[in-house]
Write a protein that holds these residues in place. Structure first.
Motif, PDB file in Angstrom:
ATOM      1  N   UNK A  53      92.460 -37.559  -6.726  1.00  0.00           N
ATOM      2  CA  UNK A  53      91.580 -37.103  -5.638  1.00  0.00           C
ATOM      3  C   UNK A  53      90.137 -37.542  -5.872  1.00  0.00           C
ATOM      4  N   UNK A  54      89.674 -37.478  -7.126  1.00  0.00           N
ATOM      5  CA  UNK A  54      88.272 -37.763  -7.431  1.00  0.00           C
ATOM      6  C   UNK A  54      87.962 -39.247  -7.545  1.00  0.00           C
ATOM      7  N   UNK A  55      88.969 -40.079  -7.794  1.00  0.00           N
ATOM      8  CA  UNK A  55      88.731 -41.505  -8.053  1.00  0.00           C
ATOM      9  C   UNK A  55      89.133 -42.344  -6.832  1.00  0.00           C
ATOM     10  N   UNK A  56      88.153 -42.856  -6.066  1.00  0.00           N
ATOM     11  CA  UNK A  56      88.482 -43.637  -4.857  1.00  0.00           C
ATOM     12  C   UNK A  56      89.333 -44.878  -5.144  1.00  0.00           C
ATOM     13  N   UNK A  57      89.180 -45.475  -6.326  1.00  0.00           N
ATOM     14  CA  UNK A  57      89.939 -46.682  -6.639  1.00  0.00           C
ATOM     15  C   UNK A  57      91.440 -46.397  -6.774  1.00  0.00           C
ATOM     16  N   UNK A  58      91.805 -45.127  -6.912  1.00  0.00           N
ATOM     17  CA  UNK A  58      93.212 -44.754  -7.041  1.00  0.00           C
ATOM     18  C   UNK A  58      93.836 -44.348  -5.709  1.00  0.00           C
ATOM     19  N   UNK A  59      93.082 -44.480  -4.634  1.00  0.00           N
ATOM     20  CA  UNK A  59      93.614 -44.122  -3.321  1.00  0.00           C
ATOM     21  C   UNK A  59      94.459 -45.272  -2.788  1.00  0.00           C
ATOM     22  N   UNK A  60      95.601 -45.459  -3.438  1.00  0.00           N
ATOM     23  CA  UNK A  60      96.538 -46.534  -3.113  1.00  0.00           C
ATOM     24  C   UNK A  60      97.947 -45.963  -3.101  1.00  0.00           C
ATOM     25  N   UNK A  61      98.918 -46.669  -2.458  1.00  0.00           N
ATOM     26  CA  UNK A  61     100.270 -46.119  -2.316  1.00  0.00           C
ATOM     27  C   UNK A  61     100.899 -45.638  -3.623  1.00  0.00           C
ATOM     28  N   UNK A  62     100.746 -46.420  -4.701  1.00  0.00           N
ATOM     29  CA  UNK A  62     101.362 -46.038  -5.970  1.00  0.00           C
ATOM     30  C   UNK A  62     100.906 -44.649  -6.416  1.00  0.00           C
ATOM     31  N   UNK A  63      99.627 -44.371  -6.247  1.00  0.00           N
ATOM     32  CA  UNK A  63      99.068 -43.099  -6.714  1.00  0.00           C
ATOM     33  C   UNK A  63      99.301 -41.980  -5.703  1.00  0.00           C
ATOM     34  N   UNK A  64      99.433 -42.320  -4.422  1.00  0.00           N
ATOM     35  CA  UNK A  64      99.833 -41.310  -3.447  1.00  0.00           C
ATOM     36  C   UNK A  64     101.238 -40.800  -3.771  1.00  0.00           C
ATOM     37  N   UNK A  65     102.147 -41.740  -4.093  1.00  0.00           N
ATOM     38  CA  UNK A  65     103.500 -41.337  -4.469  1.00  0.00           C
ATOM     39  C   UNK A  65     103.479 -40.534  -5.769  1.00  0.00           C
ATOM     40  N   UNK A  66     102.585 -40.907  -6.686  1.00  0.00           N
ATOM     41  CA  UNK A  66     102.456 -40.159  -7.939  1.00  0.00           C
ATOM     42  C   UNK A  66     101.992 -38.725  -7.673  1.00  0.00           C
ATOM     43  N   UNK A  67     101.106 -38.557  -6.702  1.00  0.00           N
ATOM     44  CA  UNK A  67     100.668 -37.203  -6.322  1.00  0.00           C
ATOM     45  C   UNK A  67     101.818 -36.402  -5.721  1.00  0.00           C
ATOM     46  N   UNK A  68     102.644 -37.053  -4.887  1.00  0.00           N
ATOM     47  CA  UNK A  68     103.832 -36.373  -4.351  1.00  0.00           C
ATOM     48  C   UNK A  68     104.754 -35.933  -5.481  1.00  0.00           C
ATOM     49  N   UNK A  69     104.903 -36.807  -6.486  1.00  0.00           N
ATOM     50  CA  UNK A  69     105.740 -36.481  -7.640  1.00  0.00           C
ATOM     51  C   UNK A  69     105.163 -35.288  -8.399  1.00  0.00           C
ATOM     52  N   UNK A  70     103.835 -35.257  -8.558  1.00  0.00           N
ATOM     53  CA  UNK A  70     103.183 -34.164  -9.288  1.00  0.00           C
ATOM     54  C   UNK A  70     103.379 -32.831  -8.561  1.00  0.00           C
ATOM     55  N   UNK A  71     103.227 -32.834  -7.231  1.00  0.00           N
ATOM     56  CA  UNK A  71     103.414 -31.606  -6.452  1.00  0.00           C
ATOM     57  C   UNK A  71     104.864 -31.122  -6.558  1.00  0.00           C
ATOM     58  N   UNK A  72     105.799 -32.067  -6.452  1.00  0.00           N
ATOM     59  CA  UNK A  72     107.219 -31.717  -6.574  1.00  0.00           C
ATOM     60  C   UNK A  72     107.520 -31.131  -7.943  1.00  0.00           C
ATOM     61  N   UNK A  73     106.960 -31.728  -8.989  1.00  0.00           N
ATOM     62  CA  UNK A  73     107.175 -31.225 -10.350  1.00  0.00           C
ATOM     63  C   UNK A  73     106.613 -29.820 -10.522  1.00  0.00           C
ATOM     64  N   UNK A  74     105.454 -29.569  -9.928  1.00  0.00           N
ATOM     65  CA  UNK A  74     104.846 -28.242 -10.020  1.00  0.00           C
ATOM     66  C   UNK A  74     105.741 -27.186  -9.368  1.00  0.00           C
ATOM     67  N   UNK A  75     106.257 -27.486  -8.192  1.00  0.00           N
ATOM     68  CA  UNK A  75     107.133 -26.530  -7.502  1.00  0.00           C
ATOM     69  C   UNK A  75     108.433 -26.342  -8.280  1.00  0.00           C
ATOM     70  N   UNK A  76     108.981 -27.448  -8.788  1.00  0.00           N
ATOM     71  CA  UNK A  76     110.247 -27.395  -9.509  1.00  0.00           C
ATOM     72  C   UNK A  76     110.149 -26.513 -10.752  1.00  0.00           C
TER      73      UNK A  76
END
Length: 315
Positions: A53-76
């Motif tokens: 979220x804080x690093x604009x250079x990471x606002x790319x598909x690979x890292x968006x999917x990584x964020x989805x993975x992180x949210x899923x892991x947190x819920x799991x």
């Protein structure tokens, strides 16, 4: 235990979770690694979300999917750990029938979602390596959002029949679940009815849904490896393959324990029950724990941003 645990009844108001049967005296000690894994999972995945979220250079598909993975892991991880620790620490074993089915749904739903996210990440690596000039046009932000929505809806819809079937079975033998959480097979085995449709549907999800995910990932990586071997220099091959190494490690830590646990639960009748339960707990807690470590250590952009964050905090 109350008399309701052994007498005849239909659709009990509560189930009794036994934790890890046969290892009750060691529950406190077993809780230590589980609690440690959960703490690492929560801290690590929140750190990944914060950094992206804080690093604009990471606002790319690979890292968006990584964020989805992180949210899923947190819920799991948080779907099972609070109740599990209440069993281990306070011997609070009762769980409401509806709460049990809700936990079952969240655990299996987000597990299927995680599998779908790994497929999306494989697609991202395929496009980035095999079609690099078209990556930004193929995986635009709206496309990434649609993929994420499709993964979420697939998980929700695929797992709904599992819970609806479990809800309609009559439970008239016992309400004691020999498990630390409401795992699907462990619950429906308590029903005094022919549960083959539930078992077959669970196998369908395992082999046809997650199996197709694995096939898609394998096909993607066959194309990726072909593209890598066509590169002119060894350094280029290693550098390109390095961009996939985190994904491959995360995939192995997710699918291997899950497949082993699922097949062992259905066909490993000679395996001791405590080992069954331990593996079933580990396969849910291991990926959320390892994923942020894998991506934090092996992904240079995240590692550098994390080092800068700590340097800024403590410098």
């Amino acid at each position: 235990m109350s008399d309701s645990n052994t007498t005849k009844f239909t659709n009990p108001s509560t189930f009794i979770l036994m934790g890890i049967p046969g290892l009750e005296v060691a529950h406190i000690w077993i809780s230590i690694p589980f609690c440690t894994m959960s703490a690492i999972a929560v801290l690590g995945n929140f750190t990944i979300l914060f950094i992206v979220k804080r690093e604009p250079s990471l606002h790319r598909p690979m890292y968006y999917f990584l964020c989805m993975l992180a949210i899923t892991d947190l819920v799991l991880s948080t779907s099972i750990l609070p109740k599990m620790l209440s069993i281990f620490w306070f011997n609070t074993r009762e769980i409401d029938f509806g709460a049990c089915l809700t936990q079952m749904y969240f655990v299996h739903c987000f597990f299927v979602m995680e599998s779908g996210i790994f497929v999306a990440m494989a697609l991202d690596r395929y496009v980035a390596i095999c079609k690099p000039l078209r990556h930004s046009t193929i995986l635009r932000n709206p496309v990434v959002a649609k993929i994420g929505l499709a993964v979420m809806l697939r998980g929700c819809m695929v797992m709904l029949p599992l819970v609806l079937l479990a809800r309609q079975w009559p439970y008239c033998r016992t309400n004691i679940i020999p498990h630390a959480y409401c795992e699907h097979i462990a619950v429906v085995k308590l029903a005094c009815a022919d549960i083959r449709i539930s078992s077959y549907y669970g196998l369908f999800v395992l082999f046809c849904v997650m199996g197709l995910d694995v096939i898609f990932i394998v096909v993607s990586y066959i194309q990726i490896l072909r593209a890598i071997f066509n590169l002119s220099t060894k350094d280029a091959r290693l550098k390109t393959f390095g961009t996939c190494s985190s994904h491959l490690c995360a995939i192995l830590s997710f699918y291997i324990p899950a497949l082993f646990s699922s097949l062992m639960y259905r066909f490993g009748h000679t395996v001791p029950l405590p080992f069954h339960i331990l593996i079933a707990n580990v396969y849910l807690l291991l990926p959320p724990t390892l994923n942020p470590i894998i991506y934090g250590v092996r992904t240079k952009q995240i590692r550098d941003r994390l080092l800068r964050l700590f340097t800024y905090k403590w410098g």
